[in-house]
Enzyme design. Sequence first.
Site, PDB file in Angstrom:
ATOM      1  N   SER A 127     -28.516 -17.064   5.742  1.00  0.00           N
ATOM      2  CA  SER A 127     -28.328 -16.137   6.928  1.00  0.00           C
ATOM      3  C   SER A 127     -26.897 -15.164   6.397  1.00  0.00           C
ATOM      4  O   SER A 127     -27.048 -14.605   5.442  1.00  0.00           O
ATOM      5  CB  SER A 127     -27.842 -16.603   8.160  1.00  0.00           C
ATOM      6  N   THR A 128     -25.767 -15.192   7.127  1.00  0.00           N
ATOM      7  CA  THR A 128     -24.975 -14.357   6.823  1.00  0.00           C
ATOM      8  C   THR A 128     -24.244 -14.492   5.231  1.00  0.00           C
ATOM      9  O   THR A 128     -23.818 -15.739   5.091  1.00  0.00           O
ATOM     10  CB  THR A 128     -23.608 -14.640   7.784  1.00  0.00           C
ATOM     11  N   HIS A 164     -32.356 -14.665   7.409  1.00  0.00           N
ATOM     12  CA  HIS A 164     -32.167 -13.983   8.631  1.00  0.00           C
ATOM     13  C   HIS A 164     -32.022 -12.605   8.454  1.00  0.00           C
ATOM     14  O   HIS A 164     -30.987 -12.018   7.853  1.00  0.00           O
ATOM     15  CB  HIS A 164     -31.010 -14.583   9.472  1.00  0.00           C
ATOM     16  N   MET A 202     -24.386 -18.516   9.190  1.00  0.00           N
ATOM     17  CA  MET A 202     -23.527 -18.796  10.596  1.00  0.00           C
ATOM     18  C   MET A 202     -24.574 -19.481  11.244  1.00  0.00           C
ATOM     19  O   MET A 202     -25.832 -19.323  11.269  1.00  0.00           O
ATOM     20  CB  MET A 202     -23.146 -17.475  11.376  1.00  0.00           C
ATOM     21  N   ASP A 208     -29.053 -23.122  11.624  1.00  0.00           N
ATOM     22  CA  ASP A 208     -30.577 -23.289  11.181  1.00  0.00           C
ATOM     23  C   ASP A 208     -30.857 -23.911   9.868  1.00  0.00           C
ATOM     24  O   ASP A 208     -30.019 -23.353   9.045  1.00  0.00           O
ATOM     25  CB  ASP A 208     -30.832 -21.794  11.221  1.00  0.00           C
TER      26      ASP A 208
END
Length: 369
Positions: A191-192, A218, A310, A313
Amino acid sequence: MPLKVVVVDDSAFFRRRIVEILNADIGIEVVGTAGDGREAIEVVKRLKPDVVTMDIEMPVMDGITAVRRIMAESPRPILMFSTLTTDGATATLDALDAGAMDFLPKRFSEMAKDEDSAKMLLRRRVRALARGRGGAPAAARAPARAETRHLPASPASAAPAQSPTPAPPPRSSGIRSESLRSLRALLIGTSTGGPVALQEVLKALPSQFPLPIVVVQHMPASFTPAFAERLNNLCQIEVREAANGDALKPGVALLAPGGMQLVLEGGSQPRVRIVDSPPGTIYKPSVDITFTSAVAALRSQVLAVVLTGMGADGREGARALKEQGARIWAQDAASSVVFGMPAAVIEAGLADQVLALRDVGPALVKSLC
């Protein structure tokens, strides 16, 4: 002491709105604003904020150029505001390449289901970036000597650690040699910080990489086609956005489409299905959904890698895979932009190896090629 933020945007209305949202959190203080990139460089240099929010299209100096200058002269976490268009996707990816760490849609209606949720999301992103390692690029944040941590095997049902700061696992220098040649697929979730991390990992793989690769990042729906194209141009392997019915093929990385879910189907020729999200699903695409679908499709013949991001998940999907005997790798804290997703996997006792980002690609080549 509140986190210090500088807000950069050429729209006075948008600046005021972001300032009000962030200052409503007692743990955040907007210490300065700027209306263009050149002014932003001077304000950041003078005020030394913990986080900068940055628009892309501005007069005098655009946001991408400003990001590049800030990261060279006074590096710190930068959160971009982007339009969810094809041009916006390309510009945002350029900003991430320049050193920005994360992005959010500029229109609040595209950020979350309602305005209150959007405000909370913005504050969480700012706090998460401030808790990171700082503004240096991932390669600069990694230890001078590559360090790989190997964790003892533990039951898949092990509960997550209760302490938010778990004891560090045993350390050993270098990449552990292990043969993974019986596997049928490589799964990556992030993600991030993921766009830059994925570039580093996938660029290390040779064109004849022996496994199919499935990537869950994401990312909004309007961004994934441009991101897949960018990765394809940078990498020796083929990278493309996954389409319904695509077969898993060695040396081909399929990127889960934004806004949808990618699930795996087994058989002699495993394939992907692109489906709508179940009601209440937070992440679209979701690492947990893809990882969990691999349990029935591929059983233990999977290596799942959880990179910077972050939240948590990927943890439950990794747990389900681990119960089948699959291998799980996680990125280490020092090289993660945000250590949430890999930390969740590590603290749950699911990671077989914990590696610095720059070691992940070489470890894959060493173990599989």
